[in-house]
Design a protein around this motif. Structure first.
Motif, PDB file in Angstrom:
ATOM      1  N   SER A  24      35.679  27.903  27.811  1.00 49.14           N
ATOM      2  CA  SER A  24      35.605  29.010  28.760  1.00 49.14           C
ATOM      3  C   SER A  24      34.313  28.937  29.586  1.00 49.14           C
ATOM      4  N   LYS A 136      42.383  34.504  33.288  1.00 44.17           N
ATOM      5  CA  LYS A 136      41.535  35.602  32.828  1.00 44.17           C
ATOM      6  C   LYS A 136      41.932  36.880  33.560  1.00 44.17           C
ATOM      7  N   GLU A 140      38.051  40.652  32.151  1.00 47.11           N
ATOM      8  CA  GLU A 140      37.365  39.515  31.532  1.00 47.11           C
ATOM      9  C   GLU A 140      36.461  38.810  32.539  1.00 47.11           C
TER      10      GLU A 140
END
Length: 173
Positions: A24, A136, A140
């Motif tokens: 991520s 996402k 987020e």
């Protein structure tokens, strides 16, 4: 042991942080800089720093700290590149890639889309790719980039407008 009492210095906890957040964070940086190797190097360095300072880090804050370390490192690299480019004597053109005549229509469109995405502002590109590639949520993305959900919505809207202008009627979002 409660989550708040976990030690980053315990190998299993550190491994968990790395396995959970590496991809991520790497993608987040990649979308900002456009260079996968650079993004990977920065994230790896950030985890090394995290490990060296593990005794001083609260486990629950480790994720945000990793993002902060990575963003700061990328900003430092951008600042360094500006200085280098300012003093470089010959201009660089990294866009000498010509597509072969036999590339399929889908490949040509993919290249056009990538080119158009590269024309987005860095903030718009980052939000757009986090949403569309990493799937996402706006919430987020807001947490990752330290901006409000409304700011994410505005950046996405601007990205869509820009992409529609650049691509014409070829794509629908």
């Amino acid at each position: 042991m409660a989550e708040g009492n976990k030690s980053v210095c315990e190998e299993k906890n550190f491994d968990s942080l790395f396995n959970t957040h590496y991809e991520s964070v790497r993608n987040h940086l990649y979308y900002k800089c456009g260079n996968l190797q650079q993004a990977e190097d920065i994230v790896q360095d950030a985890f090394v720093k995290l490990w060296k300072q593990c005794a001083d880090i609260i486990y629950n804050t480790a994720k945000s700290l990793i993002f902060k370390i990575c963003n700061n490192a990328l900003l430092n690299e951008f600042a360094h590149k500006k200085v280098v480019l300012r003093y470089e004597s010959t201009p660089r053109d990294d866009r000498n890639h010509e597509s072969p005549d036999f590339i399929m229509e889908t490949e040509e469109f993919r290249e056009k889309l990538e080119f158009c995405i590269s024309k987005l502002s860095p903030k718009e590109r980052e939000v757009f790719l986090l949403s569309r590639i990493d799937k996402k949520t706006y919430k987020e993305i807001a947490e990752m980039t330290n901006i409000s959900v409304k700011a994410v919505e505005r950046r996405m809207s601007k990205a869509f407008v820009t992409l529609r202008e650049l691509l014409g009627s070829e794509i629908k979002f």
